[in-house]
Design a protein around this motif. Structure first.
Motif, PDB file in Angstrom:
ATOM      1  N   ALA A 266       0.831  -1.209   0.000  1.00  0.00           N
ATOM      2  CA  ALA A 266       0.000   0.000   0.000  1.00  0.00           C
ATOM      3  C   ALA A 266       0.863   1.255   0.000  1.00  0.00           C
ATOM      4  N   MET A 267       1.993   1.216   0.701  1.00  0.00           N
ATOM      5  CA  MET A 267       2.909   2.365   0.740  1.00  0.00           C
ATOM      6  C   MET A 267       3.518   2.613  -0.635  1.00  0.00           C
ATOM      7  N   GLU A 268       3.835   1.539  -1.345  1.00  0.00           N
ATOM      8  CA  GLU A 268       4.401   1.685  -2.685  1.00  0.00           C
ATOM      9  C   GLU A 268       3.389   2.342  -3.625  1.00  0.00           C
ATOM     10  N   LYS A 269       2.125   1.945  -3.518  1.00  0.00           N
ATOM     11  CA  LYS A 269       1.088   2.545  -4.352  1.00  0.00           C
ATOM     12  C   LYS A 269       0.922   4.020  -4.007  1.00  0.00           C
ATOM     13  N   LEU A 270       1.035   4.341  -2.727  1.00  0.00           N
ATOM     14  CA  LEU A 270       0.898   5.723  -2.289  1.00  0.00           C
ATOM     15  C   LEU A 270       2.021   6.577  -2.855  1.00  0.00           C
ATOM     16  N   ARG A 271       3.215   6.019  -2.849  1.00  0.00           N
ATOM     17  CA  ARG A 271       4.358   6.752  -3.388  1.00  0.00           C
ATOM     18  C   ARG A 271       4.238   6.978  -4.892  1.00  0.00           C
ATOM     19  N   ALA A 272       3.568   6.041  -5.565  1.00  0.00           N
ATOM     20  CA  ALA A 272       3.417   6.159  -7.018  1.00  0.00           C
ATOM     21  C   ALA A 272       2.385   7.219  -7.421  1.00  0.00           C
ATOM     22  N   SER A 273       1.622   7.667  -6.456  1.00  0.00           N
ATOM     23  CA  SER A 273       0.618   8.706  -6.754  1.00  0.00           C
ATOM     24  C   SER A 273       1.305  10.024  -7.098  1.00  0.00           C
ATOM     25  N   LYS A 274       0.632  10.819  -7.979  1.00  0.00           N
ATOM     26  CA  LYS A 274       1.222  12.097  -8.405  1.00  0.00           C
ATOM     27  C   LYS A 274       1.223  13.123  -7.279  1.00  0.00           C
ATOM     28  N   SER A 275       0.167  13.096  -6.517  1.00  0.00           N
ATOM     29  CA  SER A 275       0.111  14.033  -5.392  1.00  0.00           C
ATOM     30  C   SER A 275      -0.317  13.274  -4.145  1.00  0.00           C
ATOM     31  N   ILE A 276       0.428  13.462  -3.053  1.00  0.00           N
ATOM     32  CA  ILE A 276       0.155  12.744  -1.811  1.00  0.00           C
ATOM     33  C   ILE A 276      -0.134  13.752  -0.715  1.00  0.00           C
ATOM     34  N   PRO A 277      -1.361  13.799  -0.224  1.00  0.00           N
ATOM     35  CA  PRO A 277      -1.673  14.714   0.885  1.00  0.00           C
ATOM     36  C   PRO A 277      -0.829  14.352   2.116  1.00  0.00           C
ATOM     37  N   GLN A 278      -0.380  15.355   2.794  1.00  0.00           N
ATOM     38  CA  GLN A 278       0.504  15.138   3.932  1.00  0.00           C
ATOM     39  C   GLN A 278      -0.178  14.330   5.031  1.00  0.00           C
ATOM     40  N   ASP A 279      -1.478  14.563   5.235  1.00  0.00           N
ATOM     41  CA  ASP A 279      -2.166  13.824   6.292  1.00  0.00           C
ATOM     42  C   ASP A 279      -2.200  12.329   6.014  1.00  0.00           C
ATOM     43  N   LYS A 280      -2.310  11.965   4.697  1.00  0.00           N
ATOM     44  CA  LYS A 280      -2.278  10.547   4.332  1.00  0.00           C
ATOM     45  C   LYS A 280      -0.899   9.949   4.565  1.00  0.00           C
ATOM     46  N   VAL A 281       0.122  10.732   4.263  1.00  0.00           N
ATOM     47  CA  VAL A 281       1.495  10.261   4.492  1.00  0.00           C
ATOM     48  C   VAL A 281       1.721   9.994   5.984  1.00  0.00           C
ATOM     49  N   ASP A 282       1.323  10.957   6.799  1.00  0.00           N
ATOM     50  CA  ASP A 282       1.497  10.814   8.246  1.00  0.00           C
ATOM     51  C   ASP A 282       0.729   9.605   8.785  1.00  0.00           C
ATOM     52  N   SER A 283      -0.509   9.461   8.295  1.00  0.00           N
ATOM     53  CA  SER A 283      -1.341   8.346   8.745  1.00  0.00           C
ATOM     54  C   SER A 283      -0.733   7.004   8.338  1.00  0.00           C
ATOM     55  N   ALA A 284      -0.228   6.947   7.086  1.00  0.00           N
ATOM     56  CA  ALA A 284       0.376   5.700   6.594  1.00  0.00           C
ATOM     57  C   ALA A 284       1.624   5.344   7.383  1.00  0.00           C
ATOM     58  N   LEU A 285       2.441   6.353   7.702  1.00  0.00           N
ATOM     59  CA  LEU A 285       3.662   6.097   8.466  1.00  0.00           C
ATOM     60  C   LEU A 285       3.348   5.619   9.883  1.00  0.00           C
ATOM     61  N   GLU A 286       2.325   6.215  10.480  1.00  0.00           N
ATOM     62  CA  GLU A 286       1.921   5.790  11.833  1.00  0.00           C
ATOM     63  C   GLU A 286       1.411   4.346  11.831  1.00  0.00           C
ATOM     64  N   GLU A 287       0.589   4.027  10.831  1.00  0.00           N
ATOM     65  CA  GLU A 287       0.076   2.663  10.724  1.00  0.00           C
ATOM     66  C   GLU A 287       1.213   1.663  10.488  1.00  0.00           C
ATOM     67  N   MET A 288       2.172   2.077   9.666  1.00  0.00           N
ATOM     68  CA  MET A 288       3.309   1.200   9.389  1.00  0.00           C
ATOM     69  C   MET A 288       4.126   0.941  10.651  1.00  0.00           C
ATOM     70  N   ALA A 289       4.324   1.967  11.452  1.00  0.00           N
ATOM     71  CA  ALA A 289       5.086   1.817  12.695  1.00  0.00           C
ATOM     72  C   ALA A 289       4.380   0.862  13.656  1.00  0.00           C
ATOM     73  N   VAL A 290       3.044   0.987  13.717  1.00  0.00           N
ATOM     74  CA  VAL A 290       2.279   0.100  14.595  1.00  0.00           C
ATOM     75  C   VAL A 290       2.377  -1.346  14.118  1.00  0.00           C
ATOM     76  N   ILE A 291       2.215  -1.537  12.820  1.00  0.00           N
ATOM     77  CA  ILE A 291       2.263  -2.890  12.263  1.00  0.00           C
ATOM     78  C   ILE A 291       3.641  -3.515  12.450  1.00  0.00           C
ATOM     79  N   LYS A 292       4.675  -2.730  12.303  1.00  0.00           N
ATOM     80  CA  LYS A 292       6.040  -3.235  12.500  1.00  0.00           C
ATOM     81  C   LYS A 292       6.258  -3.653  13.954  1.00  0.00           C
TER      82      LYS A 292
END
Length: 350
Positions: A266-292
């Motif tokens: 899901a993170m790879e798909k997010l990075r491939a997007s042309k524009s990434i809202p900062q709130d989505k980036v922050d949310s994705a990073l937080e979720e990734m940290a929890v999952i790790k």
């Protein structure tokens, strides 16, 4: 055994932990013991204390431990009406708990030793209970990818298969012997009545002796030896449960790894997007940290459980084999004693 007391040898345990635990155990009847213990460890409220516990309370303590600490191989409490067996194995059980690195410092054990009321264990996780006869064969389990644990499971299955067969047939022999005892008693009585006509007194005495020996043999088989077989089977089941618990930790770890992989995709798909809202980036990073963190915790639990069980299964197997040797020696001694008594009597009337 009412109004009598059996006192076991005082057991003193000193370990590499800051705990010195000593106790003496007195058996006042078939299922009630008085425990006198000493421990300077600050975990315990009193340095010295005396408490009485019943067989049912020991069984409740055993259930508490096995439910709350499924990652450990903990011996069972023998469920017997034989006071000597109960005193012996209860002492061994307390020694095991006292030497364990975790179990002496649990809330349940503290309540068991210090509460003046009947022991009721604190809330512990529920386990799925399998309803089965102790003399039924153990069910095959999933093959383990780790050779050590796969061999351990095969060891338990083989042991359970043979001991269950021995116990089942011993039970049949005991019940048959019990019926034969009644027949011998009847023949002895009739032979004694005939002694007024012919000299059948020696025959009557012989049948009386056979009746006595068979009665003792039946009691030994249906109680002492039967209880020992059940005790071995209970131990093998608890060991099997611990090995099965290790597989659940492996399953949890594998599931956590899959979740991490999905999140990475899901993170790879997010990075491939042309524009990434900062709130989505922050949310994705937080979720990734929890999952790790979840994955790391699952990996640590699986590794810790595996390392613990490698050590504990080796210790369990050694103690189990020593018990089996002692159990066999006890059986042989019982049979030899009966044979010697019968032979001695036959020499007298020969």
């Amino acid at each position: 055994m009412n109004n009598s007391t059996i006192t076991t040898n005082t057991s003193s345990i000193t370990t590499d932990r800051p705990l010195s635990f000593s106790f003496s155990l007195k058996l006042k009847d078939s299922n009630l013991v008085t425990i006198e213990y000493e421990s300077p460890h600050p975990f315990f409220t009193n340095n010295k204390h005396t408490i009485s516990r019943s067989l049912d309370e020991f069984l409740a303590l055993s259930t508490y431990f096995t439910k709350s600490y499924p990652q450990h191989i903990i011996p069972p409490i023998i469920n017997t009406n034989n006071p000597l067996l109960f005193a012996t194995y209860t002492t061994q059980y307390l020694e095991f708990i006292s030497n364990h690195p975790i179990l002496p410092f649990t809330k349940g054990f503290k309540i068991f030793l210090e509460s003046e009321f009947s022991f009721v264990p604190p809330t512990s996780p529920n386990l799925i209970k399998k309803s089965k006869s102790f003399f039924s064969l153990i069910e095959p389990t999933t093959k383990d990818i780790d050779v050590y644990f796969d061999l351990a499971k095969m060891d338990l299955q083989s042991l359970h298969h043979h001991v269950a067969a021995i116990g089942k047939n011993n039970e049949k022999i005991g019940n048959t012997t019990k019926e034969l005892t009644k027949c011998y008693a009847e023949v002895a009585s009739k032979s004694k009545d005939l002694s007024t006509l012919v000299d059948w007194v020696p025959l009557a005495r012989l049948y009386h002796l056979d009746c006595d020996l068979m009665g003792k043999s039946s009691t030994f088989r249906l109680h002492t030896f039967n209880d020992q077989c059940v005790y071995i089977l209970q131990g093998s089941m608890l060991a099997q449960n611990a090995l099965d618990y290790r597989l659940t930790t492996l399953t949890s770890y594998e599931s956590a790894c899959r979740s991490t992989q999905k999140r990475l995709t899901a993170m790879e798909k997010l990075r491939a997007s042309k524009s990434i809202p900062q709130d989505k980036v922050d949310s994705a990073l937080e979720e990734m940290a929890v999952i790790k963190r979840i994955e790391e915790d699952a990996r640590d639990l699986f590794k810790k459980t595996s390392d613990t069980l490698r050590h504990e299964f080796d210790a369990y197997r050694i103690q189990r084999n020593l018990f089996l040797e002692s159990m066999l020696d006890n059986y042989v001694d019982e049979m030899k004693t009966s044979a010697i008594q019968l032979e001695s009597f036959l020499r007298l009337i020969d």
